[in-house]
Design a protein around this motif. Structure first.
Motif, PDB file in Angstrom:
ATOM      1  N   MET A   1      60.093  55.315  72.257  1.00 27.67           N
ATOM      2  CA  MET A   1      59.511  55.491  70.925  1.00 27.67           C
ATOM      3  C   MET A   1      59.674  54.233  70.076  1.00 27.67           C
ATOM      4  O   MET A   1      58.775  53.879  69.303  1.00 27.67           O
ATOM      5  CB  MET A   1      60.128  56.694  70.225  1.00 27.67           C
ATOM      6  N   MET A   2      60.795  53.558  70.200  1.00 28.40           N
ATOM      7  CA  MET A   2      60.980  52.299  69.478  1.00 28.40           C
ATOM      8  C   MET A   2      59.881  51.303  69.833  1.00 28.40           C
ATOM      9  O   MET A   2      59.287  50.661  68.955  1.00 28.40           O
ATOM     10  CB  MET A   2      62.360  51.704  69.790  1.00 28.40           C
ATOM     11  N   LYS A   3      59.604  51.179  71.122  1.00 29.24           N
ATOM     12  CA  LYS A   3      58.580  50.234  71.562  1.00 29.24           C
ATOM     13  C   LYS A   3      57.188  50.674  71.111  1.00 29.24           C
ATOM     14  O   LYS A   3      56.355  49.839  70.738  1.00 29.24           O
ATOM     15  CB  LYS A   3      58.657  50.062  73.083  1.00 29.24           C
ATOM     16  N   ASP A   4      56.928  51.973  71.147  1.00 29.92           N
ATOM     17  CA  ASP A   4      55.647  52.480  70.654  1.00 29.92           C
ATOM     18  C   ASP A   4      55.498  52.231  69.154  1.00 29.92           C
ATOM     19  O   ASP A   4      54.397  51.948  68.664  1.00 29.92           O
ATOM     20  CB  ASP A   4      55.514  53.976  70.939  1.00 29.92           C
ATOM     21  N   SER A   5      56.603  52.362  68.431  1.00 25.42           N
ATOM     22  CA  SER A   5      56.569  52.118  66.990  1.00 25.42           C
ATOM     23  C   SER A   5      56.182  50.673  66.695  1.00 25.42           C
ATOM     24  O   SER A   5      55.330  50.398  65.837  1.00 25.42           O
ATOM     25  CB  SER A   5      57.933  52.437  66.382  1.00 25.42           C
ATOM     26  N   ILE A   6      56.788  49.739  67.426  1.00 30.22           N
ATOM     27  CA  ILE A   6      56.469  48.324  67.221  1.00 30.22           C
ATOM     28  C   ILE A   6      55.014  48.042  67.598  1.00 30.22           C
ATOM     29  O   ILE A   6      54.268  47.415  66.836  1.00 30.22           O
ATOM     30  CB  ILE A   6      57.413  47.434  68.042  1.00 30.22           C
ATOM     31  N   SER A   7      54.607  48.505  68.758  1.00 33.17           N
ATOM     32  CA  SER A   7      53.284  48.138  69.268  1.00 33.17           C
ATOM     33  C   SER A   7      52.155  48.810  68.490  1.00 33.17           C
ATOM     34  O   SER A   7      51.126  48.182  68.209  1.00 33.17           O
ATOM     35  CB  SER A   7      53.171  48.475  70.759  1.00 33.17           C
ATOM     36  N   LYS A   8      52.325  50.057  68.113  1.00 31.38           N
ATOM     37  CA  LYS A   8      51.248  50.796  67.456  1.00 31.38           C
ATOM     38  C   LYS A   8      51.243  50.612  65.943  1.00 31.38           C
ATOM     39  O   LYS A   8      50.170  50.625  65.316  1.00 31.38           O
ATOM     40  CB  LYS A   8      51.343  52.285  67.805  1.00 31.38           C
ATOM     41  N   ILE A   9      52.419  50.434  65.331  1.00 28.66           N
ATOM     42  CA  ILE A   9      52.488  50.270  63.882  1.00 28.66           C
ATOM     43  C   ILE A   9      52.522  48.793  63.505  1.00 28.66           C
ATOM     44  O   ILE A   9      51.770  48.340  62.644  1.00 28.66           O
ATOM     45  CB  ILE A   9      53.713  51.017  63.309  1.00 28.66           C
ATOM     46  N   GLY A  10      53.400  48.030  64.137  1.00 33.17           N
ATOM     47  CA  GLY A  10      53.508  46.617  63.795  1.00 33.17           C
ATOM     48  C   GLY A  10      52.214  45.854  63.996  1.00 33.17           C
ATOM     49  O   GLY A  10      51.879  44.948  63.216  1.00 33.17           O
ATOM     50  N   SER A  11      51.459  46.215  65.017  1.00 32.68           N
ATOM     51  CA  SER A  11      50.213  45.503  65.304  1.00 32.68           C
ATOM     52  C   SER A  11      49.109  45.843  64.316  1.00 32.68           C
ATOM     53  O   SER A  11      48.121  45.102  64.201  1.00 32.68           O
ATOM     54  CB  SER A  11      49.730  45.841  66.721  1.00 32.68           C
ATOM     55  N   ARG A  12      49.257  46.931  63.582  1.00 38.12           N
ATOM     56  CA  ARG A  12      48.187  47.389  62.689  1.00 38.12           C
ATOM     57  C   ARG A  12      48.546  47.306  61.215  1.00 38.12           C
ATOM     58  O   ARG A  12      47.735  46.857  60.389  1.00 38.12           O
ATOM     59  CB  ARG A  12      47.818  48.827  63.054  1.00 38.12           C
TER      60      ARG A  12
END
Length: 564
Positions: free
Chosen positions: A536-547
């Motif tokens: 979930m940490m990695k999903d948070s970075i990739s899906k939120i940080g990128s947008r």
């Protein structure tokens, strides 16, 4: 050669904001509005947008917060030395306030980002010997004083700021009003565009508002009524004189009081809210206006912990300039992500010990709540049932850290801070808890990177956007939030974080939902399934940080608002 000269040829867009968080040492901001403006400027530098920023000098800052022995907020001025960070320019203009000439001098701060170019920021200062002593303090205290003082500051920002740009030689095509504080800028432009016929017929606007609308962009930031400045017309006439005829002002700003939001709405050709849900709310508040949505974002390099910066550099060397490259963060190794997070968490725990005298453990999850302390943010929701909290902690141990300032005139917010301290004292023997005083940019960087869970509990629909959760997500911190503001757009249950309650009008069960989610989902996952948590940490970075970054935000402003 003047230090402003290199910036003159390409600057076509002027961004006006009462507050801008430029750096921690410059106390020119109070909270989210100013921090967003600072991130906006940093991304404008990265993207080489042709912009100049204007704000107040705010020599006395906003508020230095002290917490007394009873847990009550004590307000202090927060002075800083303007000369340490900015350069005075050889120009002055005058604005008339209460019939007196109030002289305004700009100071230049050059904002240069590590991955970008330079952006000029002009800080407007009235602390000049040319001014009457009562006028020298107008630019001193951010949001200080009474309504008359606030209106004087808004005259300084809107009218004085526009005249400063002219005096320095800027050729501005587009003016961006960040909240209604700068609405008098649009009224000033209106004075320059009188109808050729100049027919003063009853109920008719004698100025060419369409030409002003072509040049003005307005971003509204809050559904909270108190956030929309209104002034008595009697005070406005006394302070502004004949700046704009009263009948014309009432046509544009409302018949009863001078409503700065209404004035900006009527004189801006592009208007937007700061999240999709907020735009919907704003359209209900102000029917008849076309209000678009540009969801806020944060400046990724500014808010990412050095440990994660090193990781991101390995997989996406250009991520600071183009955060969309963080889409690949879900391919990072679990061990690397957890090691980086533990480094950030260690930095936070090292900050908590001296500030609050509380020792926290690195192997127990930290729940963080940090934002302006006021009623609609519901900072006390977590403490609705202290026995339930104790019971949850016995099965799934956790720690809590909180921070935030109440506005000096928000007695309800100050009472909440005192109540939170009382609850923390009651729970002290069971759950490690800390309230960190004087929440600012420096402390925010530690909190958004070092927490495990970022808690957000506003009463919908009053959270316009919110950006602290975006900063947390960049660092792999998981959001646990009410469905309001930006989180509705970013939330994927069990993937990017979790929701408290439902997206509906019922919020009386939010505390129960918060406890249930902590007890049955969030804390068990942390303690029992580290692999899923890191996923979930990695999903948070990739899906939120990128947008949800200010690069994407400013590209949208440039293409949709500035180049229309």
């Amino acid at each position: 050669m003047s230090p402003i000269d290199p910036f003159l040829p390409r600057r076509r867009i002027a961004y006006f904001s009462m507050e801008i968080a430029l750096r921690p040492e410059m106390h020119t901001y109070s909270g989210g509005l100013g921090v967003l403006a600072g991130d906006t400027a940093r991304s404008c530098a990265d993207l080489e947008l042709p912009m100049v920023f204007l704000t107040l000098a705010s020599r006395e800052g906003y508020l230095r917060q002290e917490i007394d022995g009873d847990g009550r907020q004590v307000d202090h001025a927060d002075p800083w030395d303007l000369a340490d960070w900015a350069t005075p320019l050889d120009a002055m203009v005058a604005v008339r306030i209460e019939g007196r000439a109030v002289w305004v001098r700009p100071w230049l701060y050059v904002l240069t980002c590590p991955v970008g170019h330079a952006i000029p920021v002009l800080l407007l200062d009235t602390r000049l010997e040319h001014n009457d002593p009562v006028d020298r303090a107008i630019s001193d205290r951010l949001y200080g004083g009474d309504e008359a003082y606030r209106l004087k500051q808004e005259i300084l920002l809107g009218v004085g700021g526009m005249r400063i740009l002219h005096a320095l030689g800027f050729d501005i095509e587009t003016y961006h009003l960040n909240e209604g504080h700068a609405a008098l800028l649009a009224a000033g432009l209106l004075r320059e565009h009188r109808h050729p016929s100049d027919r003063p017929s009853d109920g008719a606007l004698r100025y060419d508002a369409d030409r002003v609308r072509e040049r003005c962009v307005f971003t509204t930031h809050t559904p909270v009524e108190a956030g929309h400045d209104r002034f008595d017309y009697e005070d406005a006439e006394r302070l502004l004189g004949d700046f704009l005829p009263l009948d014309q002002m009432k046509l544009l700003a409302g018949p009863d009081r001078l409503n700065m939001t209404r004035l900006a709405l009527n004189l801006s050709g592009y208007v937007n809210g700061v999240a999709m849900r907020h735009a919907e709310t704003a359209r209900r508040m102000f029917p008849g206006y076309g209000i678009r949505a540009v969801t806020n974002g944060v400046h990724a390099p500014t808010w990412t912990h050095p440990a994660f910066v090193r990781l991101f550099q390995e997989i996406a060397p250009d991520w600071g300039h183009d955060p969309e490259e963080l889409l690949g963060a879900d391919q990072l190794s679990d061990d690397a992500v957890w090691t980086a997070h533990q480094e950030a968490k260690g930095d936070l725990l090292a900050e908590i010990q001296p500030l609050a005298g509380v020792a926290m453990r690195p192997d127990v999850p930290v729940i963080a709540f940090a934002r302006r302390m006021t009623g609609y943010k519901r900072p006390d929701l977590l403490f609705t049932d202290l026995e339930r909290l104790r019971a949850i902690n016995r099965t799934h141990p956790f720690q809590v850290v909180m921070a935030g300032k109440a506005h000096p005139r928000d007695e309800g917010g100050k009472a909440l801070i005192a109540e939170i301290h009382a609850h923390m004292r009651s729970l002290a023997g069971d759950i490690p808890m800390a309230f960190l005083p004087n929440y600012d940019m420096t402390l925010a960087k530690k909190l958004v990177a070092g927490a495990d869970v970022w808690l957000n509990t506003p009463l919908p629909p009053y959270e316009a956007s919110g950006t602290s959760g975006m900063k947390a997500a960049l660092n792999g911190v998981l959001n646990l939030s009410v469905l309001d503001g930006w989180w509705i757009e970013a939330w994927v249950e069990g993937v990017t974080g979790w929701a408290i309650g439902q997206d509906d009008q019922r919020h009386e069960d939010d505390a129960q939902d918060l406890y249930d989610k902590l007890e049955r989902t969030v804390l068990p996952l942390y303690h029992a399934d580290r692999g899923r948590w890191i996923r979930m940490m990695k999903d948070s970075i990739s899906k939120i940080g990128s947008r949800f970054n200010s690069q994407r935000m400013m590209r949208r402003y440039a293409s949709e608002a500035y180049l229309r």
